[in-house]
Enzyme design. Structure first.
Site, PDB file in Angstrom:
ATOM      1  CB  ALA A  27      71.123  35.448  16.395  1.00  0.00           C
ATOM      2  CG  LEU A  28      73.293  34.389  10.667  1.00  0.00           C
ATOM      3  CD1 LEU A  28      73.585  34.568   9.175  1.00  0.00           C
ATOM      4  CD2 LEU A  28      72.495  33.114  10.889  1.00  0.00           C
ATOM      5  CG  HIS A  29      76.718  31.215  15.987  1.00  0.00           C
ATOM      6  ND1 HIS A  29      77.033  29.978  15.477  1.00  0.00           N
ATOM      7  CD2 HIS A  29      75.483  31.068  16.546  1.00  0.00           C
ATOM      8  CE1 HIS A  29      76.069  29.128  15.739  1.00  0.00           C
ATOM      9  NE2 HIS A  29      75.101  29.761  16.372  1.00  0.00           N
ATOM     10  CG  HIS A  32      74.174  30.281  11.944  1.00  0.00           C
ATOM     11  ND1 HIS A  32      74.243  30.874  13.179  1.00  0.00           N
ATOM     12  CD2 HIS A  32      73.006  29.609  11.911  1.00  0.00           C
ATOM     13  CE1 HIS A  32      73.170  30.575  13.869  1.00  0.00           C
ATOM     14  NE2 HIS A  32      72.392  29.809  13.131  1.00  0.00           N
ATOM     15  N   GLY A 149      72.083  22.107  10.682  1.00  0.00           N
ATOM     16  CA  GLY A 149      73.135  21.780  11.647  1.00  0.00           C
ATOM     17  C   GLY A 149      72.788  20.527  12.443  1.00  0.00           C
ATOM     18  CD  GLU A 150      75.987  15.900  11.950  1.00  0.00           C
ATOM     19  OE1 GLU A 150      76.787  15.775  12.913  1.00  0.00           O
ATOM     20  OE2 GLU A 150      76.053  15.221  10.914  1.00  0.00           O
ATOM     21  CG  ASP A 152      69.086  22.844  16.601  1.00  0.00           C
ATOM     22  OD1 ASP A 152      68.611  23.025  17.731  1.00  0.00           O
ATOM     23  OD2 ASP A 152      69.812  23.683  16.020  1.00  0.00           O
ATOM     24  CB  VAL A 178      80.919  24.925  14.525  1.00  0.00           C
ATOM     25  CG1 VAL A 178      82.192  25.745  14.714  1.00  0.00           C
ATOM     26  CG2 VAL A 178      80.728  24.575  13.052  1.00  0.00           C
TER      27      VAL A 178
HETATM   28  O1  PAF Z   1      67.447  25.848  13.324  1.00  0.00           O
HETATM   29  C1  PAF Z   1      66.910  26.949  13.108  1.00  0.00           C
HETATM   30  O2  PAF Z   1      67.563  27.991  13.085  1.00  0.00           O
HETATM   31  C2  PAF Z   1      65.409  27.013  12.875  1.00  0.00           C
HETATM   32  O3  PAF Z   1      64.725  26.092  13.647  1.00  0.00           O
HETATM   33  C3  PAF Z   1      65.003  26.883  11.387  1.00  0.00           C
HETATM   34  C4  PAF Z   1      65.356  25.528  10.827  1.00  0.00           C
HETATM   35  C5  PAF Z   1      65.703  27.969  10.575  1.00  0.00           C
HETATM   36  C6  PAF Z   1      63.495  27.072  11.246  1.00  0.00           C
HETATM   37  O4  PAF Z   1      63.086  28.322  11.709  1.00  0.00           O
END
Ligand code: PAF
Length: 279
Positions: A27-29, A32, A149-150, A152, A178
Site C-alpha cells: 500500500a505504498l505511497h 515509502h 520511517g520515523e 512509527d 513525509v
Molecule cells: O512499518 C511497517 O510497514 C511494518 O510494521 C514492517 C516494519 C514492514 C513490518 O511488517
C-alpha cells in the site's frame, strides 16, 4: 527490477547480499517512495543495491478485520519501487515467511517495545508480530543496512534495540516523516478518511507543532490535549517522552519526542516530532 518470492530466489540475486533493505507492508505511497530513495542513495554510496520487501504481516494486526481491511496493491507497489530506484522487491507468501514456529520465532522484546505504555499498551501483541517479522526478514535478506520511517517512532526504536540485542550487524537508519502540504503525515490509513475526517485529522500535526513552542513538558502535553479536544475522537496518548527509551523524560536524555495516537472516525492515526524542550 526483479520480484523475488522465496529464499532460493533471494540467494541467487546479485542485489541481495549486503543490501540496503526497506521493509514494507505494501500500500505504498510517497512516504515509502522517500524511504526507498533514501535506501537507494545509501546503497549507491556503498556500491550496493536497495531491496524492498512487501509483505502484509498477519501477526502484527490486533484485529482480523484490520488485517483484512489493509489495502493489498502489489502491482502498483512494484511499479513505485521500480520508479524509486529499488533493484529488487522481495514479495514472499505467508508460507515462505512462516513455514513453522521454529523458523520464525518471536524474539524477546526490548524494553522500549513493552514498557512505555504507548503502542505497546494500545496495540497489545503488535510489537511481538513486528519483531517476529523483521527478524525473519533480516535472516532471509541479510542486509547491511535497514531503513525505517520515523513516523512509527516506537517501532523504529524497538527494531533498533532488538537488532542490537540479537547481536545482528545491521545498521538501522531512520528516515524523517513525509507530510502532505497541509502537514498530515503520509500514511496508508489516510485513504480511509472522508474529506471531513481528513480536515479533523489536521489537529494532530497542529498539536505537535504547538508543543514545539512550549519548553515545559507538562505544559506541552496540556497544549496538545487542548488542540486535539473536540476535533478528533478518542486520544490514546499525547505525550512528551525520552526519544530513545520512550520512558518519562529525565535529565540524561539524548533527545525527546512528542508523540500522539488518536482516532478519527474509524481510523487510528499516529504521529510524532522531535521536541526541543529538555526539562
Ligand atoms: O512499518 C511497517 O510497514 C511494518 O510494521 C514492517 C516494519 C514492514 C513490518 O511488517
Amino acid at each position: 527490477m526483479r520480484v523475488l518470492r522465496d529464499q532460493s530466489e533471494l540467494n541467487q540475486d546479485p542485489a541481495v547480499p549486503g543490501c540496503v533493505f526497506v521493509p514494507t507492508m505494501g500500500a505504498l505511497h510517497e512516504g515509502h517512495a522517500a524511504l526507498i530513495r533514501r535506501g537507494e542513495a545509501v546503497a549507491r554510496e556503498r556500491g550496493g543495491s536497495c531491496v524492498v520487501s512487501i509483505f502484509v504481516n498477519p501477526t502484527q494486526f490486533n484485529e482480523k478485520a484490520d488485517f483484512e481491511r489493509y489495502p493489498k496493491t502489489l502491482d502498483a507497489d512494484v511499479a513505485l519501487c521500480r520508479e524509486a530506484g529499488a533493484a529488487a522487491v522481495f514479495a514472499p507468501s505467508v508460507g515462505v515467511m512462516y513455514p513453522d514456529e521454529r523458523t520464525a520465532p518471536i524474539p524477546s522484546l526490548p524494553r522500549v517495545a513493552v514498557e512505555p505504555g504507548l503502542e505497546d499498551r494500545f496495540r497489545p501483541g503488535h510489537f511481538a508480530g513486528v519483531c517476529q517479522v523483521v527478524l525473519r526478514l533480516f535472516r532471509l535478506v541479510r542486509p547491511a543496512v535497514a531503513v525505517f520511517g520515523e513516523k512509527d517512532w516506537q517501532q523504529l526504536r524497538g527494531v533498533a534495540a532488538m537488532t542490537r540485542e540479537q547481536g545482528l550487524a545491521i545498521e538501522i537508519v531512520g528516515h524523517e516523516t513525509v507530510r502532505d502540504p497541509d502537514g498530515l503525515a503520509k500514511s496508508s490509513r489516510n485513504r480511509f478518511l472522508s474529506e471531513q475526517e481528513r480536515e479533523a485529522a489536521l489537529a494532530i500535526p497542529r498539536a505537535l507543532r504547538a508543543a514545539q513552542f512550549q519548553s515545559d513538558w507538562r505544559q506541552a502535553e496540556m497544549l496538545m490535549q487542548e488542540e486535539l479536544r473536540g476535533r478528533v475522537g478518542r486520544v490514546e496518548y499525547a505525550v512528551i517522552r525520552d526519544g530513545i527509551s520512550l520512558g518519562p523524560i529525565g535529565t540524561d536524555m539524548v533527545e525527546s519526542r512528542a508523540l500522539i495516537a488518536a482516532w478519527v472516525g474509524r481510523t487510528r492515526l499516529i504521529d510524532n516530532t522531535p521536541w526541543p524542550g529538555r526539562n
